[in-house]
Design an enzyme around this catalytic site. Structure first.
Site, PDB file in Angstrom:
ATOM      1  N   VAL A  52     -31.221  15.117  47.673  1.00  0.00           N
ATOM      2  CA  VAL A  52     -31.695  15.199  49.054  1.00  0.00           C
ATOM      3  C   VAL A  52     -30.842  16.125  49.923  1.00  0.00           C
ATOM      4  O   VAL A  52     -31.286  16.552  50.997  1.00  0.00           O
ATOM      5  CB  VAL A  52     -31.751  13.792  49.685  1.00  0.00           C
ATOM      6  CG1 VAL A  52     -30.355  13.252  49.942  1.00  0.00           C
ATOM      7  CG2 VAL A  52     -32.573  13.795  50.965  1.00  0.00           C
ATOM      8  N   TYR A  53     -29.633  16.470  49.496  1.00  0.00           N
ATOM      9  CA  TYR A  53     -28.758  17.335  50.304  1.00  0.00           C
ATOM     10  C   TYR A  53     -29.274  18.756  50.297  1.00  0.00           C
ATOM     11  O   TYR A  53     -29.507  19.319  49.237  1.00  0.00           O
ATOM     12  CB  TYR A  53     -27.320  17.322  49.758  1.00  0.00           C
ATOM     13  CG  TYR A  53     -26.591  16.005  49.789  1.00  0.00           C
ATOM     14  CD1 TYR A  53     -27.061  14.914  50.496  1.00  0.00           C
ATOM     15  CD2 TYR A  53     -25.400  15.857  49.072  1.00  0.00           C
ATOM     16  CE1 TYR A  53     -26.369  13.706  50.488  1.00  0.00           C
ATOM     17  CE2 TYR A  53     -24.706  14.652  49.072  1.00  0.00           C
ATOM     18  CZ  TYR A  53     -25.197  13.582  49.775  1.00  0.00           C
ATOM     19  OH  TYR A  53     -24.509  12.392  49.760  1.00  0.00           O
ATOM     20  N   SER A  54     -29.455  19.450  51.392  1.00  0.00           N
ATOM     21  CA  SER A  54     -29.317  18.953  52.756  1.00  0.00           C
ATOM     22  C   SER A  54     -30.650  19.119  53.480  1.00  0.00           C
ATOM     23  O   SER A  54     -30.844  20.027  54.284  1.00  0.00           O
ATOM     24  CB  SER A  54     -28.215  19.734  53.470  1.00  0.00           C
ATOM     25  OG  SER A  54     -28.404  21.136  53.208  1.00  0.00           O
TER      26      SER A  54
END
Length: 314
Positions: A52-54
């Site tokens: 999920v980053y970023s």
């Protein structure tokens, strides 16, 4: 530098981890490469990221951090010198911990990271909608396929984490060898009351996040006026601007002076010295910040100094 075994796994970890949430957000690709080189060349090895980053950054969709790390791994040739940890469950593209989602998500992470295996694959958050034996079974198949070496969990409460360990034992499935909770000098209760006794009993490694309490423990924020130094962190830091928080900063200042160190270094050294902690996670956006963080592994606190910090933050 003395490394530590992560849980009961065969992963050997230096006592400070680099948080990859900044890559592709507050740090561009070129500087990310420089920081990663600096970190590894200093003798440290755990790089923590997530699929999920970023995604939260304007113009991003997720996967940016893994992509940058993957390009660096290919360019630097340092894959055998690092332990790569990433996570699944929070990204809208691959939300949850169903077996199908885990299988699909790991393929994306492997591709972005440009590697044939992930050293530590973590459940980014609990997913109560999926039976634990199904989630752990999916992780087990990844280990059997050679795509993952060990598994861990982040943001699990003590009851669910204990249940996961019990399910692993009962069904002869791989167990979570690490836990990634929030833990620092001003956020102690949530971890110490229930999780710490459990991980010590079960020999689970801990790689805690928010090690510097969003920068508060650096001593940079000591009044309401200081909140203007970072609009992004103001909300997270403001809650610590109280007598207890100021008492912790005073203790950090006192111990730091004795070691010719900084408050950040002492706050990290306190974590490194805590029984059960394998490696706190910290992030940096420039070489000077990272150099300061690296200095934490050289700070050896006395028992009296640990007690002083314990008392101030109790």
């Amino acid at each position: 530098m003395q490394h530590r075994r992560l849980g009961r796994s065969d992963l050997s970890i230096a006592p400070l981890a680099f948080g990859g949430n900044v890559f592709g957000w507050s740090v561009d690709e070129k500087r990310s490469f420089e920081l990663l080189d600096q970190f590894v060349d200093a003798g440290l090895n755990l790089i923590d990221t997530a699929d999920v980053y970023s995604a939260w950054a304007p113009g991003n969709r997720g996967g940016e951090s893994e992509t940058i790390i993957g390009k660096w791994l290919k360019q630097s040739g340092k894959r055998d010198r690092v332990v790569i940890a990433t996570k699944v469950a929070k990204w809208v593209e691959h939300r949850g911990l169903s077996p199908m989602n885990i299988q699909q998500a790991v393929e994306g992470s492997l591709k972005r990271l440009q590697t044939d295996h992930i050293d530590l694959y973590q459940a980014h958050e609990d997913d109560a909608s999926v039976p634990l034996h199904e989630t752990l079974g999916a992780f087990g198949r990844l280990i059997e396929q050679g795509k993952v070496r060990a598994i861990g969990a982040s943001n699990y409460n003590a009851d669910r984490f204990a249940e996961a360990l019990e399910v692993s034992a009962r069904h002869n499935l791989p167990r979570y060898e690490s836990l990634q909770p929030e833990y620092n000098l001003v956020a102690r209760g949530g971890y110490e009351q229930a999780l710490e006794p459990l991980v010590l009993k079960e020999q689970v490694g801990v790689i805690n996040y928010y090690a510097l309490a969003s920068g508060f423990l650096s001593g940079k924020y000591r009044s309401e006026a200081d909140l203007g130094k970072s609009a992004a962190r103001a909300g997270a830091v403001q809650k610590f601007l109280n007598p207890r928080g100021f008492g912790v900063l005073a203790a950090l200042d006192d111990v730091a002076k004795a070691h010719r160190a900084t408050p950040s270094q002492v706050a990290l050294a306190w974590l490194i010295a805590r029984p059960g902690i394998t490696a706190p996670i910290a992030s940096a956006t420039n070489a000077d910040q990272l150099n300061e963080l690296l200095g934490a592994v050289r700070v050896q606190l006395s028992a009296d100094e640990v007690a002083q910090l314990d008392l101030a933050s109790a």
